[in-house]
Design a protein around this motif. Structure first.
Motif, PDB file in Angstrom:
ATOM      1  N   PHE A 105       0.856  -1.191   0.000  1.00  0.00           N
ATOM      2  CA  PHE A 105       0.000   0.000   0.000  1.00  0.00           C
ATOM      3  C   PHE A 105       0.890   1.238   0.000  1.00  0.00           C
ATOM      4  O   PHE A 105       0.646   2.207  -0.700  1.00  0.00           O
ATOM      5  N   GLU A 106       1.933   1.165   0.833  1.00  0.00           N
ATOM      6  CA  GLU A 106       2.922   2.244   0.927  1.00  0.00           C
ATOM      7  C   GLU A 106       4.301   1.623   1.167  1.00  0.00           C
ATOM      8  O   GLU A 106       4.416   0.593   1.837  1.00  0.00           O
ATOM      9  N   LYS A 117      -3.166  -3.077   6.263  1.00  0.00           N
ATOM     10  CA  LYS A 117      -4.302  -2.451   6.925  1.00  0.00           C
ATOM     11  C   LYS A 117      -4.471  -1.000   6.499  1.00  0.00           C
ATOM     12  O   LYS A 117      -3.545  -0.194   6.636  1.00  0.00           O
ATOM     13  N   ILE A 118      -5.647  -0.683   5.964  1.00  0.00           N
ATOM     14  CA  ILE A 118      -6.049   0.715   5.770  1.00  0.00           C
ATOM     15  C   ILE A 118      -7.244   0.902   6.688  1.00  0.00           C
ATOM     16  O   ILE A 118      -8.359   0.492   6.353  1.00  0.00           O
ATOM     17  N   LYS A 121     -11.174   1.063   6.040  1.00  0.00           N
ATOM     18  CA  LYS A 121     -11.452   0.967   4.602  1.00  0.00           C
ATOM     19  C   LYS A 121     -11.200  -0.432   4.072  1.00  0.00           C
ATOM     20  O   LYS A 121     -12.118  -1.130   3.665  1.00  0.00           O
ATOM     21  N   SER A 123      -8.865  -3.714   5.119  1.00  0.00           N
ATOM     22  CA  SER A 123      -7.874  -4.412   5.935  1.00  0.00           C
ATOM     23  C   SER A 123      -7.853  -5.884   5.543  1.00  0.00           C
ATOM     24  O   SER A 123      -8.574  -6.691   6.113  1.00  0.00           O
ATOM     25  N   ASP A 147      -1.218   5.483  -6.589  1.00  0.00           N
ATOM     26  CA  ASP A 147      -2.452   4.732  -6.335  1.00  0.00           C
ATOM     27  C   ASP A 147      -3.511   5.092  -7.377  1.00  0.00           C
ATOM     28  O   ASP A 147      -3.259   5.868  -8.303  1.00  0.00           O
ATOM     29  N   LYS A 153       2.671   6.375  -3.842  1.00  0.00           N
ATOM     30  CA  LYS A 153       2.739   5.250  -2.898  1.00  0.00           C
ATOM     31  C   LYS A 153       4.153   5.110  -2.321  1.00  0.00           C
ATOM     32  O   LYS A 153       4.364   4.339  -1.395  1.00  0.00           O
ATOM     33  N   CYS A 158       6.128   6.049   5.797  1.00  0.00           N
ATOM     34  CA  CYS A 158       4.808   5.418   5.709  1.00  0.00           C
ATOM     35  C   CYS A 158       3.869   6.008   6.751  1.00  0.00           C
ATOM     36  O   CYS A 158       4.272   6.305   7.881  1.00  0.00           O
ATOM     37  N   LEU A 160       0.528   4.486   7.017  1.00  0.00           N
ATOM     38  CA  LEU A 160      -0.316   3.351   7.430  1.00  0.00           C
ATOM     39  C   LEU A 160       0.436   2.474   8.431  1.00  0.00           C
ATOM     40  O   LEU A 160       1.663   2.551   8.544  1.00  0.00           O
TER      41      LEU A 160
END
Lengths: 216, 231
Positions: A105-106, A117-118, A121, A123, A147, A153, A158, A160
């Motif tokens: 994600f990042e 995990k976001i 939204k 996970s 993204d 990204k 990070c 997250l």
């Protein structure tokens, strides 16, 4: 003209060295297998309990009880072994894997990785990622450079929840190959015709440029 | 002693509120027939321990969609948007563990021990200060064993003593869970008399198994999922 995904996968496959044991994470990485020549000397580890997993079999011999971690049907190469999840992760934690390719994600300038995990939204969960990221000898992240909203990204730090700290060696995006070094992120290759300024604009972390290959 | 039971009788031993381990990683190893009987009987307030949540409309996802599950202890639900929606709405409590930690917690319970020390996840938010232990000059994370009341297991083959053989990537968590639960219920399409296996080829020895359900046939859940076939 190759698609963004094709650029990532066709560049990623070059990272796999002969004789190595490699784990391919869910998402883009599992697709790298289809870019490997059929006779390539590599052992693909799948964390659901397979060493020497290989490409999907012909329809008549596909086995519904043989999948990779993403649910795709796989076959077994000669010399394969099957084992339980405790053994599979013993192999990972004892650092018997040479390379893990993993999605993000990042990812950031310090080699930190966030991919589970976001909050509130999406996970998907940790899966095998924490142990793979912490214990594999070399971690290569495969990711689109930005993204779906066009936001970077590849970050300075990070935001997250982290999967693991300072674990990533190299980032392969659809635009560039970037190494994580003690001096920050260093661009080694460009995969498209893009100026340094434009690539930097799509990247939150500061880039330095030390191009080895020629731009495509 | 024969451990054969009917599907209905085997699942009827599970009360509401039970902690239930379910074998399987994706479809292979998921005991779909035992799960569907649990759906039919309707026990509620369950805590499930499973690597994943299967895919929407299949396996343990059906129990979650039917409101029978209070808590899911798992590693990854990324292939099940319906369960992620349940999580986001707060309809279900989901506890994520690193996959090998979940396996090892189950293995530890299955070996009659109580915990182990690790460094996995120490730098992440899944580790609280209370989880850390300083021992002989180093800091570790304490992971406690994870036992359960019941385990639901799919075996490719079994005998009526409860000796089990698994197939393909369907091994995954099954032999670990078969050791870690107080009451182990096995389904198999292929149940035979003792002596059918070479003794050294048995994956789970019968001592760990309480009952075996012979399946008359396997539903489509056990077959090839078209959307996972690469064209």
């Amino acid at each position: 003209m190759m698609s963004a995904v094709e650029r990532i996968l066709s560049r990623a496959v070059i990272e796999i060295t002969p004789g190595s044991i490699v784990n391919l994470g869910i998402g883009l990485p599992t697709q790298v297998m289809h870019y490997l020549p059929d006779d390539f000397d590599v052992q693909i580890h799948s964390e659901n309990g397979i060493l020497c997993a290989w490409k999907q079999a012909e329809p008549e011999s596909m086995d519904p009880f043989l999948i990779d971690a993403s649910g795709a049907y796989v076959s077994l190469r000669e010399g394969a072994s099957l084992f339980d999840s405790a053994v599979s992760f013993a192999m990972i934690r004892r650092a018997r894997l040479d390379l893990t390719m993993i999605g993000a994600f990042e990812v950031d300038a310090h080699g930190n990785l966030a991919n589970w995990k976001i909050p509130g939204k999406f996970s998907p969960g940790i899966g095998g990622a924490m142990e793979l990221a912490q214990k594999t000898k070399r971690i290569v992240v495969l990711t689109t450079h930005t993204d779906k909203h066009g936001l970077p990204k590849i970050l300075e730090t990070c935001r997250l929840p982290l999967t693991a700290k300072a674990c990533v060696s190299r980032i392969i995006s659809d635009l560039a190959v970037i190494d994580v070094t003690d001096q920050g992120l260093v661009v080694r290759e460009k995969l498209v015709d893009i100026s340094n300024v434009d690539l930097q604009a799509l990247t939150e972390a500061e880039l330095t440029f030390a191009i080895e290959g020629k731009a495509l | 002693m024969k451990k054969n039971r009917t599907l209905e009788n085997a699942i009827a031993t599970i009360p509401s509120g039970a902690v239930v381990m379910v074998g399987g990683f994706g479809n292979p190893g998921t005991p779909f027939s035992l799960i569907d009987e649990l759906l039919r009987q309707g026990q509620t307030d369950l805590t499930l321990i499973k690597n994943d949540a299967n895919e929407a409309g299949h396996g343990v996802s059906r129990l979650i969609e039917n409101g029978q599950v209070r808590k899911l202890i798992t590693t990854h639900i990324g292939l099940n948007k319906v369960v992620i929606d349940h999580l986001n709405r707060g309809d279900i409590d989901v506890e994520f563990h690193p996959q090998g930690m979940l396996a090892e917690k189950i293995r530890t319970a299955g070996s009659g021990s109580f915990g182990f020390l690790t460094d996995i996840g120490m730098d992440s938010e899944i580790t609280r200060p209370d989880d850390l232990l300083d021992w002989q000059g180093k800091t570790y994370k304490v992971e406690m064993a994870l036992p359960a009341d019941f385990a639901l297991i799919h075996a490719a083959q079994a005998d009526w003593l409860g000796n089990l053989v698994y197939q393909g990537s369907a091994i995954n968590f099954s032999p670990l869970m078969a050791m870690a639960a107080n009451h182990v219920i096995v389904e198999t399409p292929d149940l035979g008399a003792p002596g059918r296996f070479k003794p050294e080829h048995v994956h789970t020895p019968g001592a760990f198994v309480d009952c075996v359900v012979r399946l008359e046939s396997l539903t489509s859940d056990y077959g090839i999922l078209e959307h996972h076939v690469r064209r």
